[in-house]
Design a protein around this motif. Sequence first.
Motif, PDB file in Angstrom:
ATOM      1  N   LEU A   1      33.309  43.109  52.859  1.00 44.12           N
ATOM      2  CA  LEU A   1      32.614  43.123  51.571  1.00 44.12           C
ATOM      3  C   LEU A   1      32.222  44.529  51.119  1.00 44.12           C
ATOM      4  O   LEU A   1      31.811  44.717  49.976  1.00 44.12           O
ATOM      5  N   GLU A   2      32.338  45.509  52.003  1.00 42.03           N
ATOM      6  CA  GLU A   2      31.882  46.858  51.670  1.00 42.03           C
ATOM      7  C   GLU A   2      32.995  47.804  51.212  1.00 42.03           C
ATOM      8  O   GLU A   2      32.701  48.885  50.726  1.00 42.03           O
ATOM      9  N   ILE A   3      34.235  47.416  51.376  1.00 37.16           N
ATOM     10  CA  ILE A   3      35.313  48.321  50.967  1.00 37.16           C
ATOM     11  C   ILE A   3      36.069  47.758  49.766  1.00 37.16           C
ATOM     12  O   ILE A   3      36.142  46.548  49.573  1.00 37.16           O
ATOM     13  N   PHE A   4      36.585  48.656  48.970  1.00 39.29           N
ATOM     14  CA  PHE A   4      37.412  48.329  47.803  1.00 39.29           C
ATOM     15  C   PHE A   4      36.671  47.461  46.784  1.00 39.29           C
ATOM     16  O   PHE A   4      37.292  46.664  46.083  1.00 39.29           O
ATOM     17  N   GLY A   5      35.361  47.626  46.679  1.00 40.61           N
ATOM     18  CA  GLY A   5      34.588  46.812  45.742  1.00 40.61           C
ATOM     19  C   GLY A   5      35.074  46.941  44.308  1.00 40.61           C
ATOM     20  O   GLY A   5      35.299  45.944  43.616  1.00 40.61           O
ATOM     21  N   THR A   6      35.256  48.171  43.859  1.00 41.15           N
ATOM     22  CA  THR A   6      35.719  48.418  42.490  1.00 41.15           C
ATOM     23  C   THR A   6      37.135  47.888  42.302  1.00 41.15           C
ATOM     24  O   THR A   6      37.449  47.259  41.286  1.00 41.15           O
ATOM     25  N   GLU A   7      37.988  48.139  43.283  1.00 45.51           N
ATOM     26  CA  GLU A   7      39.379  47.693  43.200  1.00 45.51           C
ATOM     27  C   GLU A   7      39.463  46.171  43.183  1.00 45.51           C
ATOM     28  O   GLU A   7      40.255  45.590  42.431  1.00 45.51           O
ATOM     29  N   LYS A   8      38.644  45.513  44.005  1.00 42.24           N
ATOM     30  CA  LYS A   8      38.653  44.045  44.049  1.00 42.24           C
ATOM     31  C   LYS A   8      38.283  43.468  42.688  1.00 42.24           C
ATOM     32  O   LYS A   8      38.932  42.538  42.201  1.00 42.24           O
ATOM     33  N   LEU A   9      37.252  44.016  42.071  1.00 43.55           N
ATOM     34  CA  LEU A   9      36.828  43.526  40.759  1.00 43.55           C
ATOM     35  C   LEU A   9      37.907  43.786  39.708  1.00 43.55           C
ATOM     36  O   LEU A   9      38.292  42.883  38.958  1.00 43.55           O
ATOM     37  N   ALA A  10      38.405  45.013  39.643  1.00 41.45           N
ATOM     38  CA  ALA A  10      39.404  45.376  38.636  1.00 41.45           C
ATOM     39  C   ALA A  10      40.672  44.546  38.792  1.00 41.45           C
ATOM     40  O   ALA A  10      41.208  44.034  37.802  1.00 41.45           O
ATOM     41  N   LEU A  11      41.140  44.383  40.025  1.00 41.78           N
ATOM     42  CA  LEU A  11      42.371  43.624  40.229  1.00 41.78           C
ATOM     43  C   LEU A  11      42.169  42.131  40.004  1.00 41.78           C
ATOM     44  O   LEU A  11      43.110  41.427  39.638  1.00 41.78           O
ATOM     45  N   SER A  12      40.949  41.632  40.193  1.00 42.27           N
ATOM     46  CA  SER A  12      40.704  40.219  39.880  1.00 42.27           C
ATOM     47  C   SER A  12      40.744  40.013  38.363  1.00 42.27           C
ATOM     48  O   SER A  12      41.205  38.972  37.892  1.00 42.27           O
ATOM     49  N   LEU A  13      40.282  40.998  37.593  1.00 37.87           N
ATOM     50  CA  LEU A  13      40.361  40.908  36.131  1.00 37.87           C
ATOM     51  C   LEU A  13      41.802  41.041  35.642  1.00 37.87           C
ATOM     52  O   LEU A  13      42.229  40.346  34.722  1.00 37.87           O
TER      53      LEU A  13
END
Length: 168
Positions: free
Chosen positions: A127-139
């Motif tokens: 849960l601590e890595i790629f937070g921004t990437e996870k959100l952007a790629l989910s969008l």
Amino acid sequence: MDRQNLIENRDIVFDAKPDAVPYNYRISYKVSQICFIIAKSCWGRSGCLPIKLHIISFALCSKDAMDKLLDYVQYDFASPPVIRFDPAVNRAVTFAIADELIFQGKNGKYVLTDKGWGLVSEIDRDLEIFGTEKLALSLLSKKLTDNKIKQLSDMWKDTYAENKSTSY
């Protein structure tokens, strides 16, 4: 004492210092990012076009770039995002292939191996890595289709790369 004597007498020493490498140019980050893009924004085992990796990787560099890409894939009349070909992406692909995380299929698209899917699973669990990437790629998800990429590259080619006949 003149400059040459200072250097020769070792009063001045020139040592190379390691330069800090920004996180987004570190090979381990880029390889992980490439695998994550393939898993989250490409059509499963059919793979991901090389240009798509470049487009999404660049969009992940800033909120503005990602917003522009999201607008492009969601709205018919949105202005096109920037296409930037980053040598760091090419190096990451080379390393990911060498590390057997991805392979290039006969259709030219990059596909995750079982080992690559394992890496993506580990990234998903943390849960601590790629937070921004996870959100952007989910969008973004799978909205950047091959047709949208072709439309974008044709638009770019027509605007910037066509040999316009000019007189000198």
